[in-house]
Design a protein around this motif. Sequence first.
Motif, short mmCIF file in Angstrom:
data_model
loop_
_atom_site.label_atom_id
_atom_site.label_comp_id
_atom_site.label_asym_id
_atom_site.label_seq_id
_atom_site.Cartn_x
_atom_site.Cartn_y
_atom_site.Cartn_z
N UNK A 220 31.52 28.15 22.25
CA UNK A 220 31.09 28.34 23.63
C UNK A 220 29.87 29.25 23.73
N UNK A 221 29.86 30.32 22.98
CA UNK A 221 28.73 31.26 23.06
C UNK A 221 27.44 30.61 22.59
N UNK A 222 27.53 29.80 21.54
CA UNK A 222 26.34 29.11 21.05
C UNK A 222 25.82 28.12 22.09
N UNK A 223 26.72 27.38 22.73
CA UNK A 223 26.30 26.42 23.75
C UNK A 223 25.60 27.13 24.91
N UNK A 224 26.15 28.25 25.32
CA UNK A 224 25.54 29.01 26.43
C UNK A 224 24.16 29.53 26.04
N UNK A 225 24.03 30.00 24.81
CA UNK A 225 22.74 30.55 24.39
C UNK A 225 21.69 29.45 24.29
N UNK A 226 22.07 28.29 23.77
CA UNK A 226 21.12 27.18 23.69
C UNK A 226 20.68 26.73 25.07
N UNK A 227 21.63 26.67 26.00
CA UNK A 227 21.29 26.27 27.37
C UNK A 227 20.29 27.25 27.98
N UNK A 228 20.41 28.50 27.63
CA UNK A 228 19.54 29.54 28.20
C UNK A 228 18.14 29.48 27.61
N UNK A 229 18.04 29.40 26.29
CA UNK A 229 16.72 29.52 25.68
C UNK A 229 15.96 28.19 25.66
N UNK A 230 16.68 27.05 25.72
CA UNK A 230 16.01 25.75 25.65
C UNK A 230 16.14 24.94 26.93
N UNK A 231 16.77 25.49 27.97
CA UNK A 231 16.94 24.79 29.23
C UNK A 231 17.52 23.38 29.01
N UNK A 232 18.72 23.34 28.47
CA UNK A 232 19.37 22.07 28.14
C UNK A 232 20.59 21.85 29.03
N UNK A 233 20.59 20.82 29.88
CA UNK A 233 21.84 20.43 30.53
C UNK A 233 22.83 19.97 29.46
N UNK A 325 16.69 28.67 14.36
CA UNK A 325 15.41 27.97 14.20
C UNK A 325 14.62 27.96 15.51
N UNK A 326 15.30 27.78 16.64
CA UNK A 326 14.63 27.76 17.94
C UNK A 326 14.00 29.12 18.25
N UNK A 327 14.70 30.19 17.95
CA UNK A 327 14.15 31.52 18.19
C UNK A 327 12.93 31.78 17.30
N UNK A 328 12.99 31.27 16.07
CA UNK A 328 11.85 31.45 15.18
C UNK A 328 10.62 30.71 15.69
N UNK A 329 10.82 29.55 16.31
CA UNK A 329 9.69 28.76 16.83
C UNK A 329 9.20 29.24 18.18
N UNK A 330 10.17 29.56 19.06
CA UNK A 330 9.82 29.73 20.47
C UNK A 330 10.06 31.13 21.01
N UNK A 331 10.45 32.07 20.15
CA UNK A 331 10.77 33.41 20.61
C UNK A 331 12.23 33.53 20.97
N UNK A 332 12.72 34.75 21.01
CA UNK A 332 14.15 34.97 21.25
C UNK A 332 14.62 34.46 22.60
N UNK A 333 13.70 34.41 23.58
CA UNK A 333 14.08 33.93 24.90
C UNK A 333 13.61 32.50 25.16
#
Length: 598
Positions: A220-233, A325-333
């Motif tokens: 759950x925590x990973x899903x929430x974090x991905x939704x936040x940093x990548x704007x994913x429904x 990997x997403x944080x490395x490419x696009x920043x922590x936020x």
Amino acid sequence: MSKIASSDAMMKVLYDWGVKRIYGLPGGSFDSTMNAIHNWQDKIQYIGVRHEEVGGLAAVAEAKLTGKIAVMFGSAGPGAAHLLNPLHDAKLDNIPVLALVGQVPSDKMNTDFFQELPENPMFSSASVYNRTVMTPEQLPQVVDTAIRKAFAKKGPAVVVIPKDFGWAQIEDNYVSSAQKYSTPQWQMPAKKEDVEATLDLLEKAQRPIIYFGRGAQGAADQLRELATILKLPMVSSYLAKGILEGDEEFYMLSTGRVATKPGVDVARAADFVIFAGTNFEFPMFSEEATFVDVNLQPSVIGARHQTKLGILADVPTFLDQLIKAAKARYGNDGAQFNDKAINHDAWYDAAVEDKQQWDAWLQKRAERTDNPVGFERVYQVINQLAADDAIFGVDVGNVNIAVARLLSLGGERRQVTSPLYATMGFGMPASIAAALEYPEREVWSLSGDGGIAMVIPDLVTQAEHQLPVMNVVFTNKSLGYIEAEQDDTHQPHSGVKLQDVDFAKVAEGFQVAGLTVHKAEQLESTLKQAKQVIESGKPVLVDIKITNERMLPVEQFPHRRSGEPDVIADFDKFVAHFEAEALEPFGEILDRHGVESF
């Protein structure tokens, strides 16, 4: 070396494997095993049911809830045949259970003896291990092997026991493998290049989503974090509801027929789908979408759609890798994502608005006081009254649709149901298992009037064992799910009408308190009264006479009022019929946000 009855040696094996109880109904061919069950009653509880199918479904539910081996039994012939239904449910859901099946005495086998059936062929399609014991000495070893096979192959094991073998005296020297067996640890990281390739594909997407199943349990925590940093429904399978709280703005709940409108809308419009930890059966996705399929089972990857990238990995580990990997490419936020990829912020905002519309519409319906009462109102009260860690045994049909849309399953609440096999009558047996396994937790069963009628005699099992179950029956005098299918195929209603039953009075005949709700204004007070009954340690049944108005078929709600896809001939008539004028076609919401779609 001391001697022991073969059936007692078998019970030692079950005890070593942590079996707490065994569900079934005695028969003559099972006498020797019943003798052993009596001898072991202080260590392994016998749960006598009024129908073997109920015992089998309870065992399957116990295994689904605990992940441990659960045991059912039936005698030769009819008792064995009654176990086929629960075993097929377990087989389709990959649930390890053990069925002990009686057979006529060994010297009477193959003589067309009373109640003799060729039982191994009966169970061949419903099992992953299926053997008849050939000597008394084999019995403990075969049962031990059966349990290992059930875990290893994730399915039901069947052991057929000739009646005379259980009484035979054998050497008491068998040592089970229970303490030596370890469950495989399903942790498998994805290849680094596959994680990077996933982000490459995501960057090209205009309408990306994550669709997750039970393989995302614990993430759950990973899903929430991905939704936040990548704007994913995000959308899920029906059974994955509960992994998230359900009120997250990005989570559209489930898609398909047992689904919500935003779940269907977002899945149907997506052009990129990370398909994570599921083998979804009812597709609601565009054939033009690009799929990344993440699963631990190689045979599942690409089974439901053309897959651009198949990734053999467990979902929680993959999500951790994707976040890193997403944080490395696009920043922590994730702020740099739009500098490198197609901006899909408007897509995300449109999905959130779609869900907000849906939630507001459901809330308005829940405030209605029409009679007969509707599902929305009933579940609003259930959500308020049920304990935060309640367990729900859920039957199939319209009850599943209502649970998908309306039941709050966040936190410690859990449901158990029959998702793929979809056998009616699952909810109440499941509640028996839940109440036995978790005596400190509140247990509900949720059933339609069709499903409960199949299994209602085993209310007496709840009474006998003083199981404080809240049995809720939704009476609409119809097989509503099938009635809707007949409507969709433009045929007359055939065989779906049900006679009204006073289920409260029936419950009282089985020594269970019975209450009835006829009007919306009775609902809250009656359920509160029922809560007092279970808090006193006794079961109760509440028969709620609900409307037979069909719930909105969200899978038919069109993407646009007109044009392709032409799902509804007359949109205004459709929404008026379901009082859904407040809901917009998703295509119009996307237009307002400037998002290109089909």
